[in-house]
Every structure is written in C-alpha cells, then in structure tokens.
Scaffold this motif. Structure first.
Motif, PDB file in Angstrom:
ATOM      1  N   LEU A 124     -44.798 -29.015  -2.359  1.00  0.00           N
ATOM      2  CA  LEU A 124     -45.065 -28.690  -0.953  1.00  0.00           C
ATOM      3  C   LEU A 124     -45.230 -27.185  -0.753  1.00  0.00           C
ATOM      4  N   VAL A 125     -44.386 -26.383  -1.381  1.00  0.00           N
ATOM      5  CA  VAL A 125     -44.525 -24.915  -1.299  1.00  0.00           C
ATOM      6  C   VAL A 125     -45.879 -24.495  -1.857  1.00  0.00           C
ATOM      7  N   HIS A 126     -46.254 -25.060  -2.994  1.00  0.00           N
ATOM      8  CA  HIS A 126     -47.552 -24.732  -3.594  1.00  0.00           C
ATOM      9  C   HIS A 126     -48.689 -25.045  -2.619  1.00  0.00           C
ATOM     10  N   HIS A 127     -48.650 -26.224  -2.036  1.00  0.00           N
ATOM     11  CA  HIS A 127     -49.747 -26.648  -1.160  1.00  0.00           C
ATOM     12  C   HIS A 127     -49.750 -25.901   0.170  1.00  0.00           C
ATOM     13  N   ILE A 128     -48.585 -25.603   0.708  1.00  0.00           N
ATOM     14  CA  ILE A 128     -48.530 -24.808   1.948  1.00  0.00           C
ATOM     15  C   ILE A 128     -49.165 -23.450   1.719  1.00  0.00           C
ATOM     16  N   LEU A 129     -48.771 -22.784   0.629  1.00  0.00           N
ATOM     17  CA  LEU A 129     -49.354 -21.472   0.323  1.00  0.00           C
ATOM     18  C   LEU A 129     -50.862 -21.584   0.095  1.00  0.00           C
ATOM     19  N   PHE A 130     -51.262 -22.549  -0.694  1.00  0.00           N
ATOM     20  CA  PHE A 130     -52.676 -22.665  -1.037  1.00  0.00           C
ATOM     21  C   PHE A 130     -53.546 -22.911   0.197  1.00  0.00           C
ATOM     22  N   PHE A 131     -53.201 -23.912   0.975  1.00  0.00           N
ATOM     23  CA  PHE A 131     -54.060 -24.262   2.113  1.00  0.00           C
ATOM     24  C   PHE A 131     -53.917 -23.264   3.263  1.00  0.00           C
ATOM     25  N   LEU A 136     -57.021 -18.919   6.220  1.00  0.00           N
ATOM     26  CA  LEU A 136     -56.776 -17.693   6.990  1.00  0.00           C
ATOM     27  C   LEU A 136     -57.983 -17.347   7.855  1.00  0.00           C
ATOM     28  N   GLY A 137     -57.717 -16.983   9.064  1.00  0.00           N
ATOM     29  CA  GLY A 137     -58.783 -16.578   9.966  1.00  0.00           C
ATOM     30  C   GLY A 137     -59.419 -17.716  10.737  1.00  0.00           C
ATOM     31  N   THR A 138     -58.894 -18.912  10.585  1.00  0.00           N
ATOM     32  CA  THR A 138     -59.453 -20.035  11.337  1.00  0.00           C
ATOM     33  C   THR A 138     -58.360 -20.651  12.201  1.00  0.00           C
ATOM     34  N   ASN A 139     -58.758 -21.421  13.164  1.00  0.00           N
ATOM     35  CA  ASN A 139     -57.808 -22.101  14.035  1.00  0.00           C
ATOM     36  C   ASN A 139     -57.743 -23.589  13.693  1.00  0.00           C
ATOM     37  N   LEU A 140     -57.594 -23.889  12.438  1.00  0.00           N
ATOM     38  CA  LEU A 140     -57.630 -25.270  11.979  1.00  0.00           C
ATOM     39  C   LEU A 140     -56.232 -25.732  11.576  1.00  0.00           C
ATOM     40  N   PHE A 141     -55.285 -25.692  12.478  1.00  0.00           N
ATOM     41  CA  PHE A 141     -53.900 -26.019  12.139  1.00  0.00           C
ATOM     42  C   PHE A 141     -53.741 -27.464  11.684  1.00  0.00           C
ATOM     43  N   PRO A 143     -55.981 -29.847  10.655  1.00  0.00           N
ATOM     44  CA  PRO A 143     -56.616 -30.196   9.376  1.00  0.00           C
ATOM     45  C   PRO A 143     -55.882 -29.611   8.161  1.00  0.00           C
ATOM     46  N   VAL A 144     -55.333 -28.413   8.316  1.00  0.00           N
ATOM     47  CA  VAL A 144     -54.581 -27.806   7.214  1.00  0.00           C
ATOM     48  C   VAL A 144     -53.298 -28.581   6.951  1.00  0.00           C
ATOM     49  N   VAL A 145     -52.585 -28.965   7.991  1.00  0.00           N
ATOM     50  CA  VAL A 145     -51.366 -29.763   7.829  1.00  0.00           C
ATOM     51  C   VAL A 145     -51.703 -31.105   7.190  1.00  0.00           C
ATOM     52  N   GLN A 146     -52.807 -31.688   7.601  1.00  0.00           N
ATOM     53  CA  GLN A 146     -53.240 -32.961   7.022  1.00  0.00           C
ATOM     54  C   GLN A 146     -53.531 -32.801   5.524  1.00  0.00           C
ATOM     55  N   LYS A 147     -54.206 -31.723   5.128  1.00  0.00           N
ATOM     56  CA  LYS A 147     -54.478 -31.465   3.714  1.00  0.00           C
ATOM     57  C   LYS A 147     -53.192 -31.240   2.928  1.00  0.00           C
ATOM     58  N   ILE A 148     -52.254 -30.504   3.520  1.00  0.00           N
ATOM     59  CA  ILE A 148     -50.989 -30.222   2.841  1.00  0.00           C
ATOM     60  C   ILE A 148     -50.230 -31.507   2.566  1.00  0.00           C
ATOM     61  N   ILE A 149     -50.082 -32.333   3.568  1.00  0.00           N
ATOM     62  CA  ILE A 149     -49.303 -33.574   3.417  1.00  0.00           C
ATOM     63  C   ILE A 149     -50.005 -34.547   2.476  1.00  0.00           C
ATOM     64  N   ALA A 150     -51.299 -34.768   2.671  1.00  0.00           N
ATOM     65  CA  ALA A 150     -52.034 -35.719   1.834  1.00  0.00           C
ATOM     66  C   ALA A 150     -52.082 -35.257   0.376  1.00  0.00           C
ATOM     67  N   SER A 151     -52.304 -33.976   0.159  1.00  0.00           N
ATOM     68  CA  SER A 151     -52.380 -33.462  -1.207  1.00  0.00           C
ATOM     69  C   SER A 151     -51.026 -33.495  -1.894  1.00  0.00           C
ATOM     70  N   THR A 152     -49.958 -33.205  -1.161  1.00  0.00           N
ATOM     71  CA  THR A 152     -48.610 -33.260  -1.740  1.00  0.00           C
ATOM     72  C   THR A 152     -48.283 -34.679  -2.181  1.00  0.00           C
TER      73      THR A 152
END
Length: 173
Positions: A124-131, A136-141, A143-152
């Motif tokens: 989870l730490v790896h994926h949070i940092l990566f995504f 950075l610089g976008t307002n895609l909260f 979709p990023v959370v969805q990628k973090i959870i699904a990828s983990t």
C-alpha cells in the motif's frame, strides 16, 4: 552469505525483473489495477538483511524497471521507500520467539495472517507513493484512490499465487 545464496538472490532478481518488464508491463485490469509484482522481490528478501543493502538492491531494481517503463525514478522512489520501512515493520511484527535464521518472510513460512499484516501495508505504501507522484498536478483524487486500492489487491493476490506456485516452505534463500 555463501555463494549459493548470492546466486539464488541474483537469479531471482533477474527473474522478477524479466517477468515485470516482459510480461506484466502492459497488464492492467479494467484500466485501474496495475501489477507491480517486482515489489514481492524486496518483501521476500531474508529477514536478517540490513537496511542499507536492502535499499541498494531496491534502488538497482527500481532504476532498471524505471528504464524500461520510462517513469523517471518513480519506481525507484517507491521501492527504496518500502525497503527503508521493511525492517522497521518486521521489528514491529516480530513473533514471541523471534525470527529463525535465514528465514524468508513468505506466506508459506509465516502463515497467511502474518503475511497479510506484513505485506499489505508495504504494498500500500508503494502504491500510494507511486500513484500520488504519477498524478501530481491533477485533481484526480478518486481515480487515484481507485488505482491504489485495486492495484494493491491485485499485487497481493498475485504474490499469493506466485508463492504457492514457486516457493518452498521453511527454507532460507
């Protein structure tokens, strides 16, 4: 460390790298679940490995993966971060009698409950940092959370499958 252990570590390093770059690079499920299985290599290194050599191994693996993914250090950052936190997390999860010598912290050696507690926070730490760095610089909260959870979840399930298929019980590397 004897030459057999070094050979096995180098061979598994090469194998994880090749599988990641050649087979898993374009594997994305439903556009949100990415498979960064190379993280498992760092998680399954022997318990007694010190932090600095662990971080150097993670740096080299992350740098090589970055070269093939064209991600300019993102994989290196995330893998070195979990290598840094791994020994601290292992100390927190130390069983009553301590760890056996040359123990590989795998599901087969420590049990599913322990492995879930050990691996999911680090993945989870790896994926949070990566995504987070990726977005950075976008307002895609969301979709990023969805990628973090699904990828983990995807990486964790794949790590269980890999361990069941290719690893042995109670053997040090």
């Amino acid at each position: 460390m004897n030459s057999r252990k070094v050979f096995l570590l180098a061979g598994s390093f090469l194998l994880y790298f090749l599988v990641q770059v050649l087979m898993l690079k374009n594997m994305v499920i439903f556009g949100v679940a990415f498979c960064f299985l190379y993280v498992l290599y760092v998680l399954l290194l022997p318990v007694e490995m010190k932090t600095i050599p662990l971080m150097l191994i993670a740096f080299i693996l992350g740098l090589i993966v970055d070269f093939f993914y064209d991600t300019m250090g993102m994989h290196t950052l995330c893998l070195v971060a979990i290598a840094f936190f791994r020994n601290f997390w292992l100390d927190i999860l130390t069983p009553t009698g301590g760890y056996d010598e040359n123990l590989q912290p795998s599901m087969l050696n420590m049990g599913l409950g322990w492995f879930v507690t050990y691996s999911i926070p680090l993945i989870l730490v790896h994926h949070i940092l990566f995504f987070y760095v990726d977005s950075l610089g976008t307002n895609l909260f969301f979709p990023v959370v969805q990628k973090i959870i699904a990828s983990t979840i995807f990486v964790f399930v794949m790590s269980i499958v890999v361990q069941l298929l290719f690893y042995r019980r109670r053997r040090g590397i």
